[in-house]
Write a protein that holds these residues in place. Structure first.
Motif, short mmCIF file in Angstrom:
data_model
loop_
_atom_site.label_atom_id
_atom_site.label_comp_id
_atom_site.label_asym_id
_atom_site.label_seq_id
_atom_site.Cartn_x
_atom_site.Cartn_y
_atom_site.Cartn_z
N GLY A 144 0.82 -1.21 0.00
CA GLY A 144 0.00 0.00 0.00
C GLY A 144 0.85 1.26 0.00
N LEU A 145 1.90 1.28 0.82
CA LEU A 145 2.78 2.44 0.88
C LEU A 145 3.50 2.66 -0.45
N LEU A 146 3.96 1.56 -1.05
CA LEU A 146 4.69 1.70 -2.31
C LEU A 146 3.78 2.12 -3.45
N ARG A 147 2.55 1.62 -3.46
CA ARG A 147 1.61 2.03 -4.51
C ARG A 147 1.27 3.52 -4.39
N GLU A 148 1.22 4.00 -3.14
CA GLU A 148 0.83 5.39 -2.92
C GLU A 148 1.99 6.35 -3.09
N HIS A 149 3.18 5.93 -2.64
CA HIS A 149 4.31 6.86 -2.59
C HIS A 149 5.49 6.46 -3.46
N GLY A 150 5.45 5.29 -4.08
CA GLY A 150 6.60 4.84 -4.87
C GLY A 150 6.17 4.29 -6.21
N ASN A 151 7.14 3.96 -7.02
CA ASN A 151 6.89 3.36 -8.32
C ASN A 151 6.77 1.85 -8.13
N TYR A 152 5.60 1.41 -7.75
CA TYR A 152 5.40 0.01 -7.36
C TYR A 152 5.67 -0.94 -8.52
N ASN A 153 5.22 -0.59 -9.72
CA ASN A 153 5.41 -1.48 -10.87
C ASN A 153 6.89 -1.69 -11.17
N TRP A 154 7.67 -0.61 -11.07
CA TRP A 154 9.11 -0.72 -11.31
C TRP A 154 9.78 -1.53 -10.21
N LEU A 155 9.39 -1.30 -8.97
CA LEU A 155 10.00 -1.99 -7.85
C LEU A 155 9.75 -3.50 -7.90
N THR A 156 8.61 -3.90 -8.40
CA THR A 156 8.25 -5.32 -8.43
C THR A 156 8.39 -5.95 -9.81
N GLU A 157 9.01 -5.24 -10.74
CA GLU A 157 9.14 -5.73 -12.11
C GLU A 157 9.95 -7.03 -12.16
N LYS A 158 10.96 -7.18 -11.32
CA LYS A 158 11.83 -8.35 -11.33
C LYS A 158 11.41 -9.40 -10.31
N GLY A 159 10.34 -9.17 -9.59
CA GLY A 159 9.90 -10.16 -8.61
C GLY A 159 9.01 -9.53 -7.55
N SER A 160 8.24 -10.37 -6.90
CA SER A 160 7.31 -9.89 -5.88
C SER A 160 8.05 -9.54 -4.58
N LEU A 161 7.44 -8.70 -3.79
CA LEU A 161 7.98 -8.38 -2.48
C LEU A 161 7.84 -9.59 -1.56
N VAL A 162 8.87 -9.86 -0.79
CA VAL A 162 8.84 -10.95 0.19
C VAL A 162 9.49 -10.47 1.47
N VAL A 163 9.27 -11.24 2.54
CA VAL A 163 9.95 -11.01 3.81
C VAL A 163 10.95 -12.14 4.01
N LEU A 164 12.22 -11.78 4.15
CA LEU A 164 13.26 -12.78 4.35
C LEU A 164 13.14 -13.36 5.76
N ASN A 165 13.02 -14.68 5.83
CA ASN A 165 12.92 -15.35 7.13
C ASN A 165 14.27 -15.88 7.60
N ASN A 166 15.15 -16.23 6.62
CA ASN A 166 16.52 -16.64 6.92
C ASN A 166 16.59 -17.95 7.71
N GLY A 167 15.63 -18.85 7.47
CA GLY A 167 15.64 -20.13 8.17
C GLY A 167 16.59 -21.13 7.54
N ILE A 168 16.48 -22.37 7.97
CA ILE A 168 17.46 -23.40 7.58
C ILE A 168 17.11 -24.07 6.26
N GLU A 169 16.05 -23.65 5.59
CA GLU A 169 15.54 -24.35 4.41
C GLU A 169 16.61 -24.58 3.35
N PHE A 170 17.30 -23.52 2.93
CA PHE A 170 18.30 -23.67 1.87
C PHE A 170 19.49 -24.50 2.34
N GLY A 171 19.97 -24.22 3.55
CA GLY A 171 21.11 -24.97 4.08
C GLY A 171 20.81 -26.46 4.18
N ALA A 172 19.61 -26.79 4.68
CA ALA A 172 19.23 -28.19 4.79
C ALA A 172 19.09 -28.84 3.42
N THR A 173 18.56 -28.10 2.44
CA THR A 173 18.43 -28.62 1.09
C THR A 173 19.79 -28.90 0.48
#
Length: 230
Positions: free
Chosen positions: A157-186
């Motif tokens: 909502g903030l990015l759509r109102e105050h930022g260029n949301y389409n440009w910011l998400t052009e290369k991928g969706s916004l996510v929250v990094l959790n930094n868990g063991i998933e990749f290391g375990a894989t």
């Protein structure tokens, strides 16, 4: 077609497929090689910062002998990435690479749970069926997913109102990094598979070196005795 004939043909097909079984370890190697080489290169390019991160107990890992630990991790990842690429000493290099994954899992990612990227929809989270059977931590994971979804909705909502949301998400969706063991375990599981299977046939130096050694006649007892100093 009766069941016996169907079973026989299925077994024949599966047996014939072993002719291309080298593809599995090859693809594992080609997947893992750039992962480890780029990780090692990143550490090497900022080695002093890597040493500080390894040794600092406040904002880093707080490990003993940080310079030695950083050097071992960096060299293992750089050399390991190259060896995996060429399929050389694959089973041997898998061991220290698995150790680096275990160290990363236990010292960096363990406290953040399983997910590398925090799921934002509890209904599609793998924690949902686990929570249904009372798996420890699953309910907390679902609560965290709901909170992640709320934060992502606010951020969009903030990015759509105050930022260029389409440009910011052009290369991928916004996510929250959790930094868990998933990749290391894989990566650990993939390395474990390579440890048991080896580099695979045809497209690895291990295979061709093994073929050459098999053609080399073994030394006889008399030849071995002749090599001993008089």
């Amino acid at each position: 077609m009766n069941a016996t004939l169907l079973l026989a043909r299925s077994r024949d097909f599966l047996d014939r497929s072993r002719g291309i079984d080298f593809l599995a370890p090859l693809l594992l190697r080609l997947f893992l090689a750039p992962v480890f080489f780029s990780a090692g290169l990143t550490k090497m390019m900022a080695f002093e910062s890597t040493v500080s991160w390894f040794g600092n107990p406040e904002w880093g890992l707080g490990l003993p002998f940080p310079w030695s630990m950083a050097f071992l991790a960096t060299s293992t990842e750089l050399i390991g990435g190259l060896l995996l690429l060429f399929g050389l000493a694959t089973r041997l290099i898998a061991i220290p690479l698995m150790v680096t994954m275990l160290v990363a899992i236990c010292t960096v990612h363990w406290q953040d749970g399983w997910f590398a990227i925090a799921p934002s929809d509890p209904s599609t989270s793998m924690a949902t069926p686990l929570a249904a059977v009372g798996f420890p931590g699953a309910e907390a994971s679902l609560a965290n997913s709901e909170e992640v979804g709320n934060r992502l909705t606010a951020a969009r909502g903030l990015l759509r109102e105050h930022g260029n949301y389409n440009w910011l998400t052009e290369k991928g969706s916004l996510v929250v990094l959790n930094n868990g063991i998933e990749f290391g375990a894989t990566y650990f599981i993939m390395l474990l598979a390579l440890f048991f299977s080896g580099a695979g046939r045809f497209v690895s130096l291990d295979y061709w070196i093994g073929r050459w050694l098999d053609r080399t006649p073994p030394l006889t007892r008399e030849a071995l005795l002749s090599l001993e100093p008089a």
